[in-house]
Design a protein around this motif. Structure first.
Motif, short mmCIF file in Angstrom:
data_model
loop_
_atom_site.label_atom_id
_atom_site.label_comp_id
_atom_site.label_asym_id
_atom_site.label_seq_id
_atom_site.Cartn_x
_atom_site.Cartn_y
_atom_site.Cartn_z
N LYS A 89 7.48 19.93 11.72
CA LYS A 89 8.18 21.18 11.40
C LYS A 89 9.66 20.91 11.18
O LYS A 89 10.25 20.03 11.81
N ASP A 90 10.27 21.72 10.32
CA ASP A 90 11.70 21.63 10.07
C ASP A 90 12.47 22.19 11.26
O ASP A 90 12.28 23.35 11.64
N VAL A 91 13.32 21.38 11.85
CA VAL A 91 14.03 21.76 13.07
C VAL A 91 14.91 22.99 12.85
O VAL A 91 14.88 23.93 13.64
N ILE A 92 15.69 23.00 11.80
CA ILE A 92 16.63 24.10 11.56
C ILE A 92 15.88 25.42 11.39
O ILE A 92 16.24 26.44 12.00
N THR A 93 14.82 25.41 10.61
CA THR A 93 14.02 26.62 10.38
C THR A 93 13.37 27.10 11.67
O THR A 93 13.43 28.30 12.01
N GLU A 94 12.77 26.19 12.41
CA GLU A 94 12.05 26.58 13.62
C GLU A 94 12.99 26.99 14.75
O GLU A 94 12.66 27.86 15.54
N LYS A 95 14.17 26.37 14.82
CA LYS A 95 15.18 26.81 15.80
C LYS A 95 15.57 28.25 15.53
O LYS A 95 15.68 29.06 16.45
N ALA A 96 15.80 28.57 14.27
CA ALA A 96 16.21 29.94 13.90
C ALA A 96 15.11 30.94 14.24
O ALA A 96 15.39 32.03 14.77
#
Length: 151
Positions: A95-102
């Motif tokens: 998973k994309d970290v930036i997307t999933e963090k948001a």
């Protein structure tokens, strides 16, 4: 145990999520930071009634075991490393970290916004939780995994 319904705990968790980076590594377990962020979204979605677990309802013996372990979900004792997890909460693809963090930060705020809610859906495995138990359990789960990644 802190509750995700408390303003200070909410702010703490949001700051810890913000401190995750693409370079964050787990101290234990197999998940990457992106997978962990996605995994942590699932219990929040379940609590808010936005997700159902697949599979059949547990039988009598499993329900009895879950009843015994239910207080461990929200008490002050830290969870052990590498606990088993519901199949629907296991994230296998990267998973994309930036997307999933948001997404995780948004769900944490959405859950915190339900601090005045009195009626909650029953957990498919553990049954009914009180408002206080839901808040503590969500905080405890997030704390467990954020600690796993050193934030």
């Amino acid at each position: 145990m802190k509750s995700l319904f408390d303003a200070d705990a909410h702010e703490e968790i949001q700051n810890r999520i913000e401190n995750l980076t693409t370079e964050s590594k787990a101290s234990w377990g197999k998940m990457s930071v992106g997978q962990m962020c996605t995994h942590c979204q699932k219990p929040l979605e379940l609590a808010m009634g936005n997700m159902n677990l697949s599979g059949k309802r547990p039988g009598f013996m499993k329900r009895l075991v879950f009843k015994i372990y239910k207080p461990l979900m929200y008490n002050d004792k830290a969870w052990s490393q590498n606990l088993p997890t519901a199949r629907d909460f296991i994230i296998r693809d990267e998973k994309d970290v930036i997307t999933e963090k948001a997404k995780l930060a948004e769900l944490v705020t959405s859950f915190h916004g339900l601090k005045d809610t009195t009626e909650w859906p029953a957990h498919p495995m553990f049954g009914k939780f009180t408002h206080e138990q839901w808040g503590k359990m969500q905080y405890k789960h997030l704390h467990h995994h954020l600690s796993q990644f050193g934030v």
